[in-house]
Enzyme design. Structure first.
Site, mmCIF file in Angstrom:
data_model
loop_
_atom_site.group_PDB
_atom_site.id
_atom_site.type_symbol
_atom_site.label_atom_id
_atom_site.label_comp_id
_atom_site.label_asym_id
_atom_site.label_seq_id
_atom_site.Cartn_x
_atom_site.Cartn_y
_atom_site.Cartn_z
ATOM 1 N N GLY A 101 0.805 -1.221 0.000
ATOM 2 C CA GLY A 101 0.000 0.000 0.000
ATOM 3 C C GLY A 101 0.839 1.272 0.000
ATOM 4 O O GLY A 101 2.063 1.240 0.065
ATOM 5 N N LYS A 123 4.062 12.694 -2.238
ATOM 6 C CA LYS A 123 4.979 11.684 -1.716
ATOM 7 C C LYS A 123 5.775 12.320 -0.584
ATOM 8 O O LYS A 123 6.409 13.353 -0.763
ATOM 9 C CB LYS A 123 5.920 11.188 -2.803
ATOM 10 C CG LYS A 123 6.841 10.062 -2.327
ATOM 11 C CD LYS A 123 7.648 9.491 -3.473
ATOM 12 C CE LYS A 123 8.548 8.362 -3.006
ATOM 13 N NZ LYS A 123 9.335 7.779 -4.114
ATOM 14 N N ASP A 135 7.523 6.256 8.877
ATOM 15 C CA ASP A 135 6.809 7.480 9.257
ATOM 16 C C ASP A 135 6.069 8.130 8.101
ATOM 17 O O ASP A 135 5.380 9.131 8.281
ATOM 18 C CB ASP A 135 7.789 8.492 9.879
ATOM 19 C CG ASP A 135 8.976 8.806 8.970
ATOM 20 O OD1 ASP A 135 8.881 8.558 7.746
ATOM 21 O OD2 ASP A 135 10.007 9.294 9.486
ATOM 22 N N GLY A 136 6.219 7.586 6.880
ATOM 23 C CA GLY A 136 5.510 8.131 5.731
ATOM 24 C C GLY A 136 6.084 9.428 5.189
ATOM 25 O O GLY A 136 5.510 10.035 4.290
ATOM 26 N N ARG A 200 -1.388 -0.174 -9.724
ATOM 27 C CA ARG A 200 -0.200 -1.008 -9.913
ATOM 28 C C ARG A 200 -0.580 -2.476 -10.139
ATOM 29 O O ARG A 200 -1.692 -2.891 -9.834
ATOM 30 C CB ARG A 200 0.680 -0.913 -8.655
ATOM 31 C CG ARG A 200 1.125 0.513 -8.355
ATOM 32 C CD ARG A 200 1.053 0.816 -6.844
ATOM 33 N NE ARG A 200 1.278 2.242 -6.575
ATOM 34 C CZ ARG A 200 2.475 2.810 -6.498
ATOM 35 N NH1 ARG A 200 3.548 2.080 -6.641
ATOM 36 N NH2 ARG A 200 2.588 4.103 -6.281
ATOM 37 N N ASP A 270 4.767 -4.021 -7.015
ATOM 38 C CA ASP A 270 4.039 -2.858 -6.520
ATOM 39 C C ASP A 270 4.586 -1.561 -7.101
ATOM 40 O O ASP A 270 4.003 -0.488 -6.898
ATOM 41 C CB ASP A 270 4.076 -2.799 -4.982
ATOM 42 C CG ASP A 270 5.495 -2.807 -4.438
ATOM 43 O OD1 ASP A 270 6.190 -3.815 -4.656
ATOM 44 O OD2 ASP A 270 5.913 -1.813 -3.803
ATOM 45 N N ASN A 271 5.702 -1.654 -7.844
ATOM 46 C CA ASN A 271 6.272 -0.483 -8.507
ATOM 47 C C ASN A 271 6.052 -0.519 -10.014
ATOM 48 O O ASN A 271 6.741 0.178 -10.760
ATOM 49 C CB ASN A 271 7.768 -0.375 -8.223
ATOM 50 C CG ASN A 271 8.068 -0.055 -6.765
ATOM 51 O OD1 ASN A 271 7.234 0.508 -6.069
ATOM 52 N ND2 ASN A 271 9.242 -0.419 -6.297
ATOM 53 N N ASP A 280 7.693 5.541 -9.055
ATOM 54 C CA ASP A 280 8.476 5.247 -7.848
ATOM 55 C C ASP A 280 9.981 5.310 -8.091
ATOM 56 O O ASP A 280 10.670 4.291 -8.169
ATOM 57 C CB ASP A 280 8.081 3.893 -7.259
ATOM 58 C CG ASP A 280 6.638 3.902 -6.774
ATOM 59 O OD1 ASP A 280 6.139 4.984 -6.431
ATOM 60 O OD2 ASP A 280 6.010 2.840 -6.750
#
Length: 522
Positions: A101, A123, A135-136, A200, A270-271, A280
């Protein structure tokens, strides 16, 4: 930003996570979770692309507004929108990783402008339910690399996401750049990325792995309806056409990567975008010396799964995982297998045409395959800069002697003193055949050079260039970011004012962190 036309198709038509708390968790029976960006303490705009702004309906004047600063740093939410993070899974380095995710990406909204749809995504805007132990957030160095690279790729003609803006958050972020137990605080930053969507391969893998087949069917039909409307027919026929279209678009993207010497570095499922666009930008790099075994990713340094020469095969492997994901809707393996088998066959055909065009050979002869193979071999005998070699090859003329031709490409060699005896003999042999082959071409030398210079870029975003811009930006000097941004908008043009960037990687960059190998935090 009064001209932004909001159109939230993804969130209005697909199942949402009913839990709206921003806690890390497994999210089932949903394709996304609502989540707001973390508010930055003191955002500052470093750079924005007027071209991309206009693409989505933002005027140059609006870029300088407080509203633009606040929205694209995550400080304010656009009216009539609800930001969200997407739920997907994936294979990482060949291993099933389960739910992944958007761990450090938050989709602001989808906008429509001049009959085109774009998703605006931040992003580095903070934690989401998919952040796992992270931590995003993102740091300045990785954000500069992503911001510049996406736009560089677009102007090279490579399918890609776009970059709208690059901002400082005003906050410090703790990162261990080499994963070696030495974390340090760095400047936080946020990039706004733009794409038709951020769907994706892993989005479909997740639904099948969890046996959420109703959602899988709904999602593939949503995707076809909005992004591949040309696909018609019975449901099963549509699903196969969808897979074939994704395979074709992926093949085209990889072909462009190989043409310009780009190495993605982390081709996990996922990329991989269903649009066949590069997404990404992490530990990417361009080949300096021509080395098919090179990967920029420290995590991949042992097995080199994602090395330059293996990218076509990895793309096929990833498509195989996508085929497995949509198989339950088709229940017949052979049509999918046929598409997968033709992927490499078609790629090899296209690759030969592309590679020969880089050599200025636009007709076909029986000796071409050997000429290609021999060049790929001799390019590796001594370190030879890929970009400089192919760009300078356009200066070679049909009636040149081997010695004259060699002089025209000699500044591509990293260790010129090595080019003697056996190595010189290998080059002499290759150029002898190449010069004879050029005589088969009908084009004049000038016409051929013109075509070659539209295929072989003069300027690419070498890692050392990014690092120089990062180092300056870390000191508050953003002029180099702007200079590289301008340079890379015209990568095929001579641009004599920027000639200093048409140069081999300097010795100091050979093993410097950020210039050779990079981690996934890059």
């Amino acid at each position: 930003m009064k001209n932004l036309k909001i159109n939230n198709r993804f969130t209005s038509e697909l199942p949402a996570d009913p839990d709206e708390t921003n806690e890390v968790r497994q999210v089932k029976n949903a394709l996304f979770s609502y989540v707001n960006p973390t508010k930055p303490s003191s955002p500052k705009l470093i750079h924005a692309s007027e071209e991309v702004a206009q693409l989505v309906g933002i005027t140059p004047d609006e870029i300088q507004s407080e509203s633009f600063l606040n929205v694209f740093s995550g400080k304010e939410i656009l009216p009539e929108t609800r930001p969200y993070a997407m739920c997907y899974a994936g294979h990482q380095f060949g291993n099933w990783a389960g739910q992944l995710g958007d761990g450090r990406a938050i989709n602001l909204t989808e906008v429509e402008h001049e009959n085109q749809f774009f998703t605006l995504q931040l992003k580095g805007a903070g934690k989401t339910p998919y952040s796992r132990t992270a931590d995003g957030l993102a740091v300045l160095r990785s954000s500069v690399r992503e911001y510049l690279c996406a736009e560089a790729m677009y102007h090279l003609g490579v399918p890609t996401t776009r970059s709208l803006s690059l901002m400082l958050s005003g906050d410090e972020v703790l990162r261990d750049i080499l994963y070696n137990g030495n974390p340090a605080y760095e400047k936080g930053a946020i990039v706004c990325r733009v794409a038709p969507s951020f769907i994706r391969f892993g989005s479909f893998e997740m639904l099948t792995a969890r046996n959420e087949l109703k959602n899988l069917k709904q999602f593939i039909e949503y995707t076809i309806k909005h992004y591949f409307p040309e696909i018609k027919g019975e449901p099963t026929e549509q699903y196969l056409k969808f897979f074939k279209t994704v395979a074709d678009k992926t093949r085209e993207m990889i072909l462009h990567w190989q043409r310009v010497g780009f190495v993605h570095g982390v081709m996990n499922t996922d990329n991989m975008s269903i649009h066949g666009i590069t997404i990404d930008y992490g530990p990417y790099g361009w080949l300096e010396n021509y080395d098919p075994n090179w990967t920029p990713n420290t995590t991949d340094s042992q097995n080199r799964r994602y090395r330059f020469g293996n990218q076509p095969q990895i793309a096929q492997w990833n498509l195989y995982q996508l085929a497995n994901a949509i198989y339950p809707l088709i229940n017949e393996a052979k049509p999918l297998e046929d598409i997968l088998e033709s992927f490499i066959t078609d790629f090899n055909t296209d690759y030969k045409t592309m590679f020969l065009s880089k050599l200025g050979l636009f007709t076909s002869t029986e000796t071409d395959s050997a000429l290609m193979t021999n060049l790929e071999t001799v390019l590796q005998v001594s370190e030879t800069d890929m970009t400089i070699f192919f760009r300078n090859l356009s200066k070679v003329q049909k009636l040149d002697s081997v010695e004259k031709a060699m002089k025209k490409i000699q500044n591509a060699f990293y260790i010129p003193e090595e080019i003697s005896l056996e190595i010189l003999e290998s080059w002499t042999k290759w150029f002898s055949v190449y010069l004879e082959r050029l005589k088969v071409e009908d084009l004049s030398d000038d016409a051929r050079a013109e075509k070659m210079n539209l295929i072989n870029p003069k300027y690419v975003l070498r890692n050392y260039m990014s690092q120089l811009a990062i180092d300056a930006a870390d000191q508050g000097d953003y002029s180099l970011i702007n200079e590289l941004f301008l340079l890379l908008q015209k990568p095929y043009e001579e641009q004599p004012e920027f000639e200093k960037w048409f140069a081999k990687r300097p010795d100091w960059a050979r093993s410097k962190v950020g210039c050779s190998m990079l981690s996934c935090s890059s």
